[in-house]
Design a protein around this motif. Sequence first.
Motif, PDB file in Angstrom:
ATOM      1  N   LEU A 147      -9.413  52.259  53.596  1.00 50.00           N
ATOM      2  CA  LEU A 147      -9.304  52.909  54.886  1.00 50.00           C
ATOM      3  C   LEU A 147     -10.517  53.798  55.108  1.00 50.00           C
ATOM      4  O   LEU A 147     -11.127  54.275  54.144  1.00 50.00           O
ATOM      5  N   PRO A 148     -10.843  54.061  56.355  1.00 46.08           N
ATOM      6  CA  PRO A 148     -11.960  54.979  56.611  1.00 46.08           C
ATOM      7  C   PRO A 148     -11.560  56.396  56.212  1.00 46.08           C
ATOM      8  O   PRO A 148     -10.380  56.699  56.047  1.00 46.08           O
ATOM      9  N   PRO A 149     -12.530  57.263  56.085  1.00 46.88           N
ATOM     10  CA  PRO A 149     -12.210  58.655  55.738  1.00 46.88           C
ATOM     11  C   PRO A 149     -11.380  59.297  56.847  1.00 46.88           C
ATOM     12  O   PRO A 149     -11.453  58.894  58.008  1.00 46.88           O
ATOM     13  N   VAL A 150     -10.601  60.278  56.477  1.00 44.13           N
ATOM     14  CA  VAL A 150      -9.814  60.989  57.479  1.00 44.13           C
ATOM     15  C   VAL A 150     -10.724  61.909  58.279  1.00 44.13           C
ATOM     16  O   VAL A 150     -11.797  62.293  57.814  1.00 44.13           O
ATOM     17  N   LYS A 151     -10.285  62.238  59.459  1.00 46.03           N
ATOM     18  CA  LYS A 151     -11.098  63.075  60.344  1.00 46.03           C
ATOM     19  C   LYS A 151     -11.042  64.548  59.948  1.00 46.03           C
ATOM     20  O   LYS A 151     -11.957  65.299  60.220  1.00 46.03           O
ATOM     21  N   GLU A 152      -9.953  64.953  59.294  1.00 40.96           N
ATOM     22  CA  GLU A 152      -9.828  66.367  58.924  1.00 40.96           C
ATOM     23  C   GLU A 152     -10.699  66.700  57.713  1.00 40.96           C
ATOM     24  O   GLU A 152     -11.175  65.810  57.016  1.00 40.96           O
TER      25      GLU A 152
END
Length: 118
Positions: A46-51
């Motif tokens: 999965l892509p990195p989280v935005k937080e």
Amino acid sequence: MTELADCKRLTLMVRVADVARADIALTPDRIYYRFATDDAIEDGELPPVKEDFRTLVTRLVNAAASKDGESKLGQDVRLSVFVDNRLSDLDTSEESLRRLVGELRAVADEFAFLSGFC
């Protein structure tokens, strides 16, 4: 927790006897997971989280930590938390596993399979 302030990788491992296992590795750049049973293996990225990564790591580790009065994990269930590839001495419980799964499901729908470990 001082060790979380500089965390570059959080790895979570959940296992139910020899029946099922989930490994999740989170870094600032990506999230990787593997779900395995006797019959199948599913890998995903999965892509990195935005937080903020440190905020996420702290939230997940806090969710995984048991609180006073909570039930120990069943003897066939194991939850291990690794901070920068070092095993944490975190006590875990049935309730903390459920909290952790809830937090991970909030990160990505792909973690719905983790509900089967609770």
